[in-house]
Write an enzyme that holds these catalytic residues in place. Structure first.
Site, PDB file in Angstrom:
ATOM      1  N   CYS A   1       3.995  -0.659   4.170  1.00 51.69           N
ATOM      2  CA  CYS A   1       2.927  -1.622   3.951  1.00 51.69           C
ATOM      3  C   CYS A   1       1.579  -0.911   3.962  1.00 51.69           C
ATOM      4  CB  CYS A   1       2.958  -2.688   5.043  1.00 51.69           C
ATOM      5  SG  CYS A   1       4.516  -3.572   5.127  1.00 51.69           S
TER       6      CYS A   1
ATOM      7  N   ARG B   1       9.852   4.301   4.454  1.00 45.02           N
ATOM      8  CA  ARG B   1       9.725   5.637   5.021  1.00 45.02           C
ATOM      9  C   ARG B   1      11.058   6.276   5.366  1.00 45.02           C
ATOM     10  NH1 ARG B   1       6.367   3.537   9.785  1.00 45.02           N
ATOM     11  NH2 ARG B   1       7.312   1.621   9.062  1.00 45.02           N
TER      12      ARG B   1
ATOM     13  N   LYS C   1      14.792  -3.891  13.468  1.00 48.36           N
ATOM     14  CA  LYS C   1      14.708  -3.211  12.176  1.00 48.36           C
ATOM     15  C   LYS C   1      14.316  -1.757  12.357  1.00 48.36           C
ATOM     16  CE  LYS C   1      10.892  -3.331   9.761  1.00 48.36           C
ATOM     17  NZ  LYS C   1      10.556  -1.902   9.435  1.00 48.36           N
ATOM     18  N   ASN C   2      13.328  -1.507  13.208  1.00 49.99           N
ATOM     19  CA  ASN C   2      12.813  -0.153  13.361  1.00 49.99           C
ATOM     20  C   ASN C   2      13.768   0.777  14.096  1.00 49.99           C
ATOM     21  OD1 ASN C   2      10.503  -0.859  12.003  1.00 49.99           O
ATOM     22  ND2 ASN C   2       9.277  -1.187  13.842  1.00 49.99           N
TER      23      ASN C   2
ATOM     24  N   ARG D   1      -0.006   6.943   6.082  1.00 51.45           N
ATOM     25  CA  ARG D   1       1.132   7.359   6.891  1.00 51.45           C
ATOM     26  C   ARG D   1       1.556   8.741   6.411  1.00 51.45           C
ATOM     27  NH1 ARG D   1       4.805   2.000   7.929  1.00 51.45           N
ATOM     28  NH2 ARG D   1       3.121   0.597   8.408  1.00 51.45           N
TER      29      ARG D   1
ATOM     30  N   ARG E   1      11.496  -8.787   4.534  1.00 46.78           N
ATOM     31  CA  ARG E   1      11.858  -7.379   4.665  1.00 46.78           C
ATOM     32  C   ARG E   1      12.275  -7.066   6.101  1.00 46.78           C
ATOM     33  NH1 ARG E   1       7.210  -2.797   5.059  1.00 46.78           N
ATOM     34  NH2 ARG E   1       8.494  -1.175   5.992  1.00 46.78           N
TER      35      ARG E   1
ATOM     36  N   ILE F   1      -3.883   2.641  16.143  1.00 44.90           N
ATOM     37  CA  ILE F   1      -2.724   3.269  15.515  1.00 44.90           C
ATOM     38  C   ILE F   1      -2.911   3.415  14.007  1.00 44.90           C
ATOM     39  CG2 ILE F   1      -0.225   3.158  15.212  1.00 44.90           C
ATOM     40  CD1 ILE F   1      -1.173   3.619  18.094  1.00 44.90           C
TER      41      ILE F   1
ATOM     42  N   ASP G   1       2.293  -3.591  16.273  1.00 44.07           N
ATOM     43  CA  ASP G   1       2.950  -4.705  15.581  1.00 44.07           C
ATOM     44  C   ASP G   1       2.918  -6.004  16.377  1.00 44.07           C
ATOM     45  OD1 ASP G   1       3.583  -3.248  13.312  1.00 44.07           O
ATOM     46  OD2 ASP G   1       5.464  -2.519  14.137  1.00 44.07           O
TER      47      ASP G   1
END
Length: 480
Positions: free
Chosen positions: A153, A129, A58-59, A158, A449, A363, A341
């Site tokens: 989230c 984002r 996804k990222n 951020r 998601r 992070i 993550d």
């Protein structure tokens, strides 16, 4: 100034073989009110055995989709996961003028021959984002853009100031508004931008702006995550000149024009770690087809230290438990460190490990909120504002609960869980798989998601999981 905004996901499916249409403003598919389509009911205590195919990352995929705006020629992306986040980004592209066609289940063709409107609807404000990353491509195509401020989230702030500072240095005129950013330029030019923190999003934003800027751009202290490298490889195929040098330095020599390209996205290393943790936590054995060792090497080391084991095969990686789990210390960090993550499934694993483990999150400052529901299931997790077990981080002495002490092993019992964010979502699923008895999980839209067909994949390896339909729109109480 930093901005942050919540996310509510759009529970929509993109139809195969038909152009994607942007959701109409005011439609029933409202980002602000969308709720769960279903809840999960999971009966725990069953070991998981079998094989699953890892989806595209996804990222990575969402940024590759944005990169297609840099050319008026068609691009084809493969290994695209069918998830809510991808659907939303395709809706954004369609609103800007892109023509989108699914060629098969996981291959999509995008062409934006002309930007029909450089102003992305405020309907997307706080959704994710991605809009902020569209500034560079739109500036190159039409010299202006209006994009909503990003969301995500609620796991910590951020801020977009890194992004905007870099774009200003490249010649963008930026006006920050309450819910959006307006940018204009007579032409972007190269610049030397040193990031205060190796932010993935800021690095990607600067890359997307630099590849067609006049001159050379140097990004110092850049992020070098696999997803960033995947974007660079796609841009290179499109005709860009990008060098990744030592000491987190990326040098981009701008080119006048980019062309279309075909690219296969990397597998999702977060999903790999999720199913690895599920295999070890349930004392099962799961083959994750398509997993790549080089993307999860740091995770594999930590998994082995606590008692998990793996075997690399021609098809992927097989995960299983080698011995009784034991405590460890983990500190999240930027790549090649332990990914933030990967933290949540590991914490669930550590509830079943002998001794006291320490997890230090460096992070995001507010990523342990999900542990309260794990404690309600029987876990013993204590949070601290101190930098425990490792070097001091940027959250030291700032009153953020960013360290956790996990004592185990503790038996977990089923319960009613409400998913607060995407990555906590799989942690709750994992906790339910480990727990005795049945659990009901709400807030499933957050999990879906980013995870493709989580129910189907879990069922295929023996999980006792079913969906319970939710009648009509719901207002979830989950923090986002």
């Amino acid at each position: 100034m930093p901005h942050t905004s919540p996310i509510d996901d759009l529970p929509a499916d993109v139809p195969d073989q038909r152009p994607v249409q942007a959701p109409a403003a005011g439609s029933s598919l409202s980002f602000a009110t969308a709720g769960d389509r279903h809840r999960y009911r999971i009966v725990g205590g069953q070991p998981l055995f079998g094989s699953v195919e890892v989806s595209g990352a996804k990222n990575s995929v969402t940024k590759l989709l944005v990169a297609t705006l840099l050319t008026d020629e068609p691009c084809t992306l493969a290994r695209v996961p069918r998830i809510v986040e991808v659907d939303v980004v395709l809706g954004m592209l369609a609103e800007l003028g892109a023509e989108v066609e699914w060629l098969d289940d996981h291959r999509v063709r995008i062409q934006t021959a002309r930007i029909t409107d450089p102003s992305l609807s405020e309907m997307y404000s706080g959704v994710n984002r991605i809009p902020i990353l569209m500034m560079g491509p739109l500036l190159h195509r039409v010299g202006e853009a209006v994009v909503p401020l990003p969301g995500g989230c609620r796991i910590g702030k951020r801020p977009v100031d890194f992004h905007l500072t870099g774009l200003r240095a490249m010649g963008a005129e930026i006006v920050e508004q309450l819910r959006s950013v307006q940018v204009k330029t007579l032409g972007l030019h190269g610049a030397h931008v040193e990031l205060p923190f190796p932010s993935v999003g800021a690095t990607e934003n600067l890359l997307l702006a630099a590849v067609r800027a006049k001159g050379t751009t140097v990004i110092s202290n850049a992020a070098v995550e696999p997803e960033v490298i995947d974007l660079i490889l796609f841009l290179q195929q499109m005709g860009a000149l990008v060098d990744v040098e030592v000491d987190r330095t990326i040098v981009v020599q701008g080119v006048e024009r980019l062309h279309g390209a075909d690219h296969t996205a990397i597998p999702d290393r977060i999903e790999v770690a999720s199913f690895a943790a599920a295999a070890v936590a349930t004392d099962g054995r799961v083959d994750v087809r398509g997993a790549r060792q080089e993307h999860v090497a740091t995770f594999l080391n930590h998994l082995r230290r606590i008692g998990g084991e793996f075997r690399v095969t021609d098809d992927g990686i097989t995960f299983y438990k080698d011995r009784e789990l034991t405590a460890t210390h983990v500190q999240t960090d930027v790549h090649p460190g332990y990914m933030t993550d990967w933290q949540q499934p590991l914490v669930v694993l550590l509830t079943q490990a002998q001794g006291a483990s320490v997890v230090h999150e460096t992070i995001y400052e507010d990523r342990f909120g999900y542990t309260r529901q794990l404690n309600a299931m029987g876990a013993s997790i204590a949070l601290s504002t101190n930098c425990l077990g490792g070097k001091a981080c940027r959250f030291a002495a700032r009153d953020f609960e960013h360290s956790a002490v996990v004592s185990g092993p503790t038996p977990l019992v089923g319960g009613d869980l409400e998913i607060p964010d995407l990555r906590a979502g799989f942690a709750y699923v994992l906790a339910a798989l480990v727990a005795g008895g049945a659990s009901t999980i709400s807030g499933t839209r957050f999990l879906e998601r980013g995870y493709e067909d989580p129910v189907g994949k879990l069922r295929s390896i023996g999980a006792m999981i079913e969906t319970i339909p939710v009648a009509g729109p719901t207002q979830s109480g989950a923090a986002v």
